[in-house]
Design an enzyme around this catalytic site. Structure first.
Site, PDB file in Angstrom:
ATOM      1  N   ASP A  95      40.255  47.930  33.499  1.00 19.23           N
ATOM      2  CA  ASP A  95      41.110  47.630  34.667  1.00 19.23           C
ATOM      3  C   ASP A  95      41.266  48.504  35.938  1.00 19.23           C
ATOM      4  O   ASP A  95      41.813  48.458  36.475  1.00 19.23           O
ATOM      5  CB  ASP A  95      41.720  46.418  34.751  1.00 19.23           C
ATOM      6  CG  ASP A  95      42.291  47.549  33.441  1.00 19.23           C
ATOM      7  OD1 ASP A  95      42.356  48.854  32.540  1.00 19.23           O
ATOM      8  OD2 ASP A  95      43.720  46.913  32.776  1.00 19.23           O
ATOM      9  N   HIS A  96      41.589  49.667  34.955  1.00 24.64           N
ATOM     10  CA  HIS A  96      41.760  51.319  35.354  1.00 24.64           C
ATOM     11  C   HIS A  96      41.481  52.047  36.695  1.00 24.64           C
ATOM     12  O   HIS A  96      42.311  52.762  37.675  1.00 24.64           O
ATOM     13  CB  HIS A  96      42.927  51.403  34.364  1.00 24.64           C
ATOM     14  CG  HIS A  96      43.824  51.186  33.926  1.00 24.64           C
ATOM     15  ND1 HIS A  96      44.423  50.252  33.074  1.00 24.64           N
ATOM     16  CD2 HIS A  96      45.199  52.028  34.117  1.00 24.64           C
ATOM     17  CE1 HIS A  96      45.712  50.232  32.779  1.00 24.64           C
ATOM     18  NE2 HIS A  96      45.726  50.834  33.566  1.00 24.64           N
ATOM     19  N   ASP A 160      48.833  50.565  26.938  1.00 28.28           N
ATOM     20  CA  ASP A 160      48.981  50.482  27.834  1.00 28.28           C
ATOM     21  C   ASP A 160      50.613  49.867  27.810  1.00 28.28           C
ATOM     22  O   ASP A 160      51.194  49.333  26.875  1.00 28.28           O
ATOM     23  CB  ASP A 160      48.823  49.434  28.602  1.00 28.28           C
ATOM     24  CG  ASP A 160      48.337  49.340  30.270  1.00 28.28           C
ATOM     25  OD1 ASP A 160      48.190  50.505  31.529  1.00 28.28           O
ATOM     26  OD2 ASP A 160      49.649  48.998  30.623  1.00 28.28           O
ATOM     27  N   ARG A 448      55.696  48.571  39.109  1.00 28.58           N
ATOM     28  CA  ARG A 448      57.094  50.496  38.671  1.00 28.58           C
ATOM     29  C   ARG A 448      56.086  50.541  40.971  1.00 28.58           C
ATOM     30  O   ARG A 448      55.689  50.175  41.226  1.00 28.58           O
ATOM     31  CB  ARG A 448      55.718  51.148  38.403  1.00 28.58           C
ATOM     32  CG  ARG A 448      55.807  51.205  36.908  1.00 28.58           C
ATOM     33  CD  ARG A 448      55.678  52.704  35.848  1.00 28.58           C
ATOM     34  NE  ARG A 448      56.324  52.155  34.762  1.00 28.58           N
ATOM     35  CZ  ARG A 448      55.416  52.089  34.138  1.00 28.58           C
ATOM     36  NH1 ARG A 448      54.133  53.478  34.066  1.00 28.58           N
ATOM     37  NH2 ARG A 448      56.039  51.721  32.279  1.00 28.58           N
ATOM     38  N   SER A 643      54.979  60.559  27.584  1.00 33.20           N
ATOM     39  CA  SER A 643      54.020  59.574  27.462  1.00 33.20           C
ATOM     40  C   SER A 643      54.181  59.696  25.769  1.00 33.20           C
ATOM     41  O   SER A 643      53.608  60.965  25.506  1.00 33.20           O
ATOM     42  CB  SER A 643      53.218  59.244  28.148  1.00 33.20           C
ATOM     43  OG  SER A 643      51.817  59.863  27.657  1.00 33.20           O
ATOM     44  N   ARG A 645      50.672  60.361  24.867  1.00 32.20           N
ATOM     45  CA  ARG A 645      49.703  60.783  25.539  1.00 32.20           C
ATOM     46  C   ARG A 645      49.086  61.687  23.802  1.00 32.20           C
ATOM     47  O   ARG A 645      49.753  63.163  23.588  1.00 32.20           O
ATOM     48  CB  ARG A 645      49.017  60.966  26.540  1.00 32.20           C
ATOM     49  CG  ARG A 645      49.602  62.409  26.760  1.00 32.20           C
ATOM     50  CD  ARG A 645      48.933  62.484  28.226  1.00 32.20           C
ATOM     51  NE  ARG A 645      49.530  61.980  29.379  1.00 32.20           N
ATOM     52  CZ  ARG A 645      50.250  61.740  30.172  1.00 32.20           C
ATOM     53  NH1 ARG A 645      50.055  63.654  30.765  1.00 32.20           N
ATOM     54  NH2 ARG A 645      50.858  61.819  30.719  1.00 32.20           N
TER      55      ARG A 645
END
Ligand code: SF4
Length: 753
Positions: A95-96, A160, A448, A643, A645
């Site tokens: 989707d991104h 996500d 956002r 984040s 990550r």
């Protein structure tokens, strides 16, 4: 796309005994959040000792969901774990990576072409390891999960930040990094700091222009972008039970904007209706059998102040529609005050674009209510003044709202339907003219609205509202329009007023779809080949990191002494680097380029101790690697915050950094470093940070007797021949020391197969 009924049955079977044991252990009534967490403990009984906001506890999540940008590294790592199948039901959602430009079909075709290698990899790796794969165009992760996989009382992690969307259907759903997803798919427990609890009591009932979105817009205004940090937000009360399941999903989704770990609603008749409406009647039947366990205890909701760390009360009957922004989602304006705020702050009143949809607000209810306004615009001969786009959350929703005529109505109003994907919500928007950086306003039903998020233009004032308010303002083309009291001039010069929006929670004819875009994995994946082109710039198979050599580490070069804030963004920047998320070598060229060098106050400029010259951090580190010289990174307080990550831990490991020595760590990053086989160390005396000199060669001693709780010693060999010996601490437990020795947690997992 079977929704794992056997798995859910097994989860529900545990509930009665687990919950009664939990009540006994803690000696009081339980919130819904506590029930679900206690039901998913890895082992042992719930304990009074679980201190909220303090204790770290191991859980067994039921599911993993991954979006395409983050799934790449998660699955590359999983391939290293030596497992034949993911240990829990897992899915990947494309989707991104789809950029919005002209409209759904053309944009989707372009994305398939541009991202072919990524999609081929994700499709093949999913096929091999028993993971469900949702193709590009199938929909946005959270909407697809809500429609197919979320279940009351379940626990899910997702790569996500808006994973909490599934809380609308009573699931504890939490956003994590790829390394955590990899661990859970490999069958390991997942650690979470036992959260604080914020209770939100909803009374009354929504009506007129107000919708579920306004609840979270209001809550964001109360709690601000930091107010939910480390907490689960639990909604309850008559008002909560009056909201549709998808409306609840919207609220939980946008709870990420207040920093909440997740948000949740209890199981009720609306949840049951949604489960049945999405053809999961058998799940609803099972949930009904244990429904008292799928909501908080009555005593808790009668006396919330005794059980929650903070309680907020909102009367839905009195709630006004809200518009939040610009530049932050917690700047909350009731509609009646918004026009004045626009004028007083000099925000551009002319509305350029209204965008509805996204994973946050793209349910049948949302689209049908927005379409009721579009129909009025057409019937009343109003021409929409702003551009207007619609992003359906899934192919199922798109197909159904198309069948029911809503997309046609939007088309008549001048709306453009975008692909079922993130698009403008994640900055995948080829907005023509954005590069001129003109001051302008847009309004979206996304979650956002930070500067540059949608179109990269720092001067785009992005506001957030419900799809209904977005649609009304797009028709008016004016941010100061208040549809509750203002009129508009139509094509014939008459003054007309928009009536309150009306819609349906669920389609009367049921949902329909021709091709949902789902690919089931192979029953036996052993012969499936994972597709990665060795010439690819974007994907690279991982090689296992080398095991510890069994000796102390001598003569490490200081790579950088970072000063001040050093978040995971400073360590592994996002933006254009996202393209390389699946290619560790290429993305490593961003390692620490945002960190400030304490010796010159500059970023990405450090001394190469081999040549004496200054160079970029990744280039200098590659020189050390080439010469077989280990290095060390020194940092300040809360190193690695932000984040979760995993690239921020993998890159230094890949390039040959052996240890990170800091005043303090952000815990998730510290754990990520440990997982990658790095040494994560802290100064016993924070002031020893000042002893580190630019030309230091550093020894780490004590590794041959590396034990939990036992400090290590570090010798700083200065260029002038002098030395300092300092003590450094660590938080490794026995298991984590084994990760270090094996070279990484994954190496150890693989060895255990
Ligand atoms: S639509 Fe927006 S919020 Fe939702 S998953 Fe995509 S980028 Fe994230």
């Amino acid at each position: 796309m079977a929704f794992d009924i056997e798995m859910i049955k097994a989860v529900y079977e545990k509930y009665p005994s687990r919950i009664s044991a939990a009540r006994k252990a803690v000696g009081r009534s339980l919130t819904l959040t506590e029930k679900i967490l206690y039901a998913h403990l890895t082992q042992g009984e719930p304990s009074k000792a679980f201190e909220r906001g303090v204790s770290y506890v191991d859980f067994n999540p039921d599911r993993v969901a991954m979006q395409d940008a983050t799934a790449q590294m998660a699955l590359l790592q999983f391939m290293q774990a030596g497992r034949n199948q993911a240990a829990v039901p897992s899915t990947v959602h494309c989707d991104h990576l789809i950029q919005a430009e002209v409209g759904a079909t053309a944009d989707l075709n372009k994305a398939k072409d541009k991202n072919r290698e990524v999609y081929d990899f994700l499709s093949s790796v999913s096929n091999k390891y028993g993971i469900g794969f949702w193709k590009p165009g199938a929909g946005i992760i959270h909407q697809v999960v809500l429609e197919n996989y979320a279940f009351p009382g379940g626990m899910m992690i997702g790569t996500d930040s808006h994973t909490p969307n599934a809380g609308g259907l009573g699931m504890i759903a939490i956003g994590v990094g790829g390394a955590d997803a990899c661990d859970v798919m490999a069958g390991l427990p997942w650690e979470l700091k036992f959260p604080k609890l914020i209770g939100v009591k909803l009374t009354g009932k929504l009506s007129g222009w107000t919708s579920a979105k306004d609840v979270i817009l209001k809550v964001a205004g109360i709690l601000t972008v930091k107010g939910g940090t480390g907490a689960v937000v639990e909604y309850f009360g008559d008002g909560a039970r009056s909201l549709s399941a998808t409306g609840k999903g919207t609220i939980c989704n946008m709870g990420a904007e207040i920093g909440a770990t997740t948000s949740i609603f209890g199981y009720d008749q609306k949840s049951e209706a949604y489960l049945r409406g999405t053809e999961r009647g058998d799940m609803a039947d099972m949930a009904n059998e244990i429904k008292e366990h799928l909501t908080g205890d009555e005593e808790v909701y009668n006396h919330p102040e005794k059980y929650f760390d903070q309680v907020i009360e909102i009367n839905l009957s009195e709630l006004e529609p809200h518009i939040n922004g610009p530049f932050t989602p917690d700047l909350a304006w009731p509609l009646s005050k918004f026009a004045a705020a626009v004028r007083e702050n000099g925000w551009p009143a002319k509305l350029e674009v209204g965008l509805i949809g996204s994973c946050t607000n793209s349910s049948y209810e949302d689209i049908s209510r927005a379409a009721s306004l579009a129909k009025q615009a057409v019937d009343k001969k109003l021409i929409a003044k702003s551009e207007y786009t619609i992003t359906p959350g899934s192919e199922q929703v798109r197909y159904t709202v198309d069948r029911d005529g809503f997309l046609d109505i939007f088309g008549q109003m001048g709306g453009v339907v975008l692909a079922n994907a993130c698009g403008p919500c994640i900055g995948q928007w080829a907005r023509h003219g954005a590069e001129k950086q003109e001051k302008n306003s847009i309004i979206t039903s996304f979650n956002r609205n930070f500067a540059k998020r949608a179109d990269g233009n720092p001067n785009t004032h992005a506001f957030v509202a419900s799809p209904e308010i977005v649609t009304a303002l797009a028709i008016a083309g004016d941010l100061t329009f208040n549809p509750i009291k203002d009129t508009l001039t139509n094509e014939e010069g008459q003054q007309v007023k928009l009536e309150e929006p009306a819609g349906l929670e669920l389609p009367t004819k049921g949902f329909a779809v021709e091709d949902a875009g789902y690919q089931a994995p192979a029953t036996d994946g052993s012969k499936v080949e994972v597709i990665v082109d060795i010439k690819s710039e974007r994907l690279q198979l991982l090689e296992p990191f080398k095991a510890w050599e069994g000796t102390d580490l001598k003569g490490l070069k200081l790579l950088i002494k970072a000063k001040g804030k050093c978040t995971t963004d400073h360590i592994s920047m996002a933006g254009p680097w996202l393209r390389y998320r699946g290619h560790l070598d290429n993305i490593s060229n961003n390692m620490l380029i945002g960190a400030v060098n304490a010796y010159n106050g500059e970023t990405n400029k450090v001394k190469n101790q081999l040549s004496g010259e200054y160079g970029e951090v990744p280039a200098v580190q590659r020189q050390y690697k080439l010469h077989g010289v280990g290095s060390i990174v020194v940092g300040d307080e809360n190193y690695g915050e932000g984040s979760s990550r995993e690239h921020a831990a993998m890159e230094p490991r890949f390039l040959g950094v052996r240890a990170i020595l800091v005043k303090s760590f952000a815990r998730i990053h510290e754990t990520n470093l440990k997982k990658q086989g790095m040494l994560a160390l802290t100064f016993a005396n924070a002031s020893d940070y000042d002893l580190i000199q630019e030309d230091d060669s550093i020894d780490i001693n004590g590794l041959t007797s590396f034990r939990p709780g036992l400090p290590l010693s570090v010798v700083l060999n200065h260029a002038d021949g002098s030395k300092h010996e300092i003590q450094v601490n660590h938080t490794y437990n026995e298991g984590q020391i084994e990760w270090f020795k094996a070279g990484s947690a994954l190496n150890l997992i693989k060895a255990s197969v």
